[in-house]
Design an enzyme around this catalytic site. Sequence first.
Site, PDB file in Angstrom:
ATOM      1  N   HIS A   1     -11.106  -2.733   1.120  1.00 50.05           N
ATOM      2  CA  HIS A   1     -10.578  -2.932  -0.232  1.00 50.05           C
ATOM      3  C   HIS A   1      -9.709  -4.177  -0.371  1.00 50.05           C
ATOM      4  CE1 HIS A   1     -10.991   1.576  -1.500  1.00 50.05           C
ATOM      5  NE2 HIS A   1     -12.108   1.075  -0.995  1.00 50.05           N
TER       6      HIS A   1
ATOM      7  N   HIS B   1       8.875  -8.442  21.564  1.00 49.38           N
ATOM      8  CA  HIS B   1       9.182  -7.639  22.752  1.00 49.38           C
ATOM      9  C   HIS B   1       8.851  -6.156  22.565  1.00 49.38           C
ATOM     10  CE1 HIS B   1      12.732  -7.564  20.170  1.00 49.38           C
ATOM     11  NE2 HIS B   1      13.026  -6.398  20.713  1.00 49.38           N
TER      12      HIS B   1
ATOM     13  N   ARG C   1     -15.238  -4.539  -7.466  1.00 49.13           N
ATOM     14  CA  ARG C   1     -13.962  -4.475  -8.193  1.00 49.13           C
ATOM     15  C   ARG C   1     -12.797  -4.927  -7.326  1.00 49.13           C
ATOM     16  NH1 ARG C   1     -14.849   0.664  -6.275  1.00 49.13           N
ATOM     17  NH2 ARG C   1     -13.019   1.834  -5.578  1.00 49.13           N
TER      18      ARG C   1
ATOM     19  N   ARG D   1       5.858   0.905  18.365  1.00 51.13           N
ATOM     20  CA  ARG D   1       6.705   2.037  18.767  1.00 51.13           C
ATOM     21  C   ARG D   1       6.233   3.367  18.201  1.00 51.13           C
ATOM     22  NH1 ARG D   1      12.383  -1.160  18.027  1.00 51.13           N
ATOM     23  NH2 ARG D   1      12.453  -2.047  20.135  1.00 51.13           N
TER      24      ARG D   1
ATOM     25  N   ARG E   1      -9.294  -8.292  -7.453  1.00 48.44           N
ATOM     26  CA  ARG E   1      -7.922  -7.958  -7.087  1.00 48.44           C
ATOM     27  C   ARG E   1      -7.444  -8.846  -5.947  1.00 48.44           C
ATOM     28  NH1 ARG E   1      -9.701  -1.701  -7.367  1.00 48.44           N
ATOM     29  NH2 ARG E   1      -9.658  -1.544  -9.624  1.00 48.44           N
TER      30      ARG E   1
ATOM     31  N   CYS F   1       4.561  -5.362  16.445  1.00 46.28           N
ATOM     32  CA  CYS F   1       6.003  -5.325  16.682  1.00 46.28           C
ATOM     33  C   CYS F   1       6.417  -3.857  16.625  1.00 46.28           C
ATOM     34  CB  CYS F   1       6.785  -6.217  15.716  1.00 46.28           C
ATOM     35  SG  CYS F   1       6.794  -5.720  13.986  1.00 46.28           S
ATOM     36  N   GLY F   2       7.695  -3.583  16.719  1.00 52.37           N
ATOM     37  CA  GLY F   2       8.155  -2.198  16.795  1.00 52.37           C
ATOM     38  C   GLY F   2       7.650  -1.332  15.661  1.00 52.37           C
ATOM     39  N   SER F   3       8.002  -1.689  14.433  1.00 59.57           N
ATOM     40  CA  SER F   3       7.564  -0.921  13.266  1.00 59.57           C
ATOM     41  C   SER F   3       6.308  -1.502  12.635  1.00 59.57           C
ATOM     42  CB  SER F   3       8.669  -0.897  12.203  1.00 59.57           C
ATOM     43  OG  SER F   3       8.841  -2.207  11.660  1.00 59.57           O
ATOM     44  N   GLY F   4       5.996  -2.740  12.975  1.00 59.10           N
ATOM     45  CA  GLY F   4       4.896  -3.461  12.334  1.00 59.10           C
ATOM     46  C   GLY F   4       5.340  -4.219  11.098  1.00 59.10           C
ATOM     47  N   GLU F   5       6.440  -3.826  10.529  1.00 62.42           N
ATOM     48  CA  GLU F   5       6.882  -4.407   9.262  1.00 62.42           C
ATOM     49  C   GLU F   5       7.304  -5.871   9.379  1.00 62.42           C
ATOM     50  OE1 GLU F   5       6.312  -3.139   6.476  1.00 62.42           O
ATOM     51  OE2 GLU F   5       6.222  -0.980   6.796  1.00 62.42           O
TER      52      GLU F   5
END
Length: 146
Positions: free
Chosen positions: A101, A12, A135, A112, A139, A68-72
């Site tokens: 990378h 949302h 390189r 947000r 990784r 989302c709000g923070s993306g986290e």
Amino acid sequence: MEIKTIGVACDHAGFPLKEFVIQYLEEHKYAYKDFGCNSDLSCDYPDYAHPLAEALEKGEIYPAIAICGSGEGMAMTLNKHQGVRAGLAWNKDVAGLIRQHNDANAIVLPGRFIDNKTAATILDTFLKATFEGGRHERRVEKIALK
């Protein structure tokens, strides 16, 4: 990056920016699949992130865009999937680096905290960037749990 159908999902808090992202994709003639949500009514980001990630893992979409709000929350959920490398981007430099990378196959936007102009610049950069290999390849190969 060879773009197929781009998957898009939000919660949302990300819905207003997702509407802009859909408009951006249509204007740039990208095929996309919308995984929801479809309003700004409260919902749970994993309900949309998991189907997006599963479609990415199956090769049904490539790449993915999540908001989302923070993306986290979206980033954390997407990255639970072994075939997903989602990076949170709030500017064009980060958007470029997560492709160049980290070979990110999903980008997460903090709905947000960025405006439409910034989102467009981020998407321009992410969708045109390519993985540098070298390189960075060894990784990236170490990311997935075996």
